[in-house]
Design an enzyme around this catalytic site. Structure first.
Site, PDB file in Angstrom:
ATOM      1  N   LYS A 247      34.090  30.322  32.983  1.00 11.28           N
ATOM      2  CA  LYS A 247      34.464  31.273  31.806  1.00 11.28           C
ATOM      3  C   LYS A 247      33.982  30.580  30.314  1.00 11.28           C
ATOM      4  CE  LYS A 247      38.466  33.951  33.215  1.00 11.28           C
ATOM      5  NZ  LYS A 247      40.051  34.347  32.850  1.00 11.28           N
TER       6      LYS A 247
ATOM      7  N   ARG B  86      41.700  31.685  41.086  1.00  9.36           N
ATOM      8  CA  ARG B  86      41.038  32.812  41.138  1.00  9.36           C
ATOM      9  C   ARG B  86      39.317  32.443  40.664  1.00  9.36           C
ATOM     10  NH1 ARG B  86      39.138  37.007  37.978  1.00  9.36           N
ATOM     11  NH2 ARG B  86      38.944  39.003  38.904  1.00  9.36           N
TER      12      ARG B  86
END
Length: 261
Positions: A212, A242
């Protein structure tokens, strides 16, 4: 926590593999064509994935929402084929109750809702009616300002009450602080560094930091920082990470186990 017929152990960190059935996910290498789904899942399982998470709608910054009907069209064949060919817990990433019901009809075990049961008033009841599991993520229409911990814990606590009141079983709930959602870079970093603070809510946690933008730089260069957060999660007893890169994150978790010997 229980997902499908699998009971996850407290203190152990499990790897959830991302399978993106979208043409616009922020990390292009995570995008998966329908014809490649079984091959991609097979590799993820071989690399050590404990859970598969299928997403048919990108939730990257600035994404364009597609309706439930299009989302269902994208994921239906994949969910059916995965459940037919693999004995692995399957999560579907959606915030539409219509999509959730179709996914659960096809055998999905968990709904991963990036709006924490607040976007669609029928979502909690839909999940409960199937006896399914849920990941409740923090999100907000307006970006957070100032203190982040109060709003995050208030939102998650409220969503948990909604889940329980709707009939979702306590041992089928996990929480996600929502890294990258309604937070600026400094807030995301603060959240990641203090993620274990959310354990006080009394539910297993899922951490989603994989590649991210909080790490800065180009998406291709964010693996090492992702692995650092995975190791921290393993040390803190976060239940699920995740990720896009299964093998590398599995090894990162193993390295923490070695530290403890």
């Amino acid at each position: 926590m229980i997902i499908g017929n699998k009971a996850l152990s407290d203190g152990k960190t499990y790897v959830m593999a991302i399978i993106n059935l979208t043409p616009d996910s922020f990390y292009d290498k995570s995008r998966c064509a329908q014809k490649d789904v079984l091959r991609r899942v097979e590799r993820a399982v071989e690399d050590g994935a404990d859970i598969i998470d299928v997403g048919a709608q990108s939730t990257r910054p600035g994404y364009t929402e597609i309706p439930a009907a299009e989302e269902i069209k994208r994921f239906s064949g994949a969910v059916r084929d995965i459940k037919k060919n693999f004995d692995v817990p399957l999560s579907v990433d959606t915030y539409f109750s219509e999509s959730a019901r179709v996914a659960l009809d096809l055998g999905a075990d968990m709904i991963n809702d990036v709006w924490g049961l607040t976007h669609d008033e029928g979502m909690a009841k839909a999940i409960a009616s199937y006896g399914a599991s849920v990941c409740i993520m923090h999100n907000s229409v307006k970006p957070l300002e100032g203190d982040i911990w109060g709003p995050i814990t208030k939102f998650l606590s409220s969503s948990v009450r909604l889940a329980l009141d709707s009939g979702i079983e306590r041992d089928r709930i996990c929480l996600d602080g929502g890294v990258g959602f309604a937070k600026n870079r400094e807030q995301n970093l603060e959240l990641v560094r203090g993620y274990a603070r959310l354990k006080k809510l009394g539910y297993p946690l899922l951490l989603g930091t994989s590649r991210k933008s909080l790490f800065g730089g180009d998406v291709e260069g964010r693996l090492s920082q992702t692995l650092e957060t995975t190791r921290a999660a393993a040390r803190d007893g976060i239940m699920i990470v995740r990720v896009h890169d299964v093998k590398e994150n599995v090894e990162a978790i193993k390295s923490v186990k070695e530290e403890r010997k």
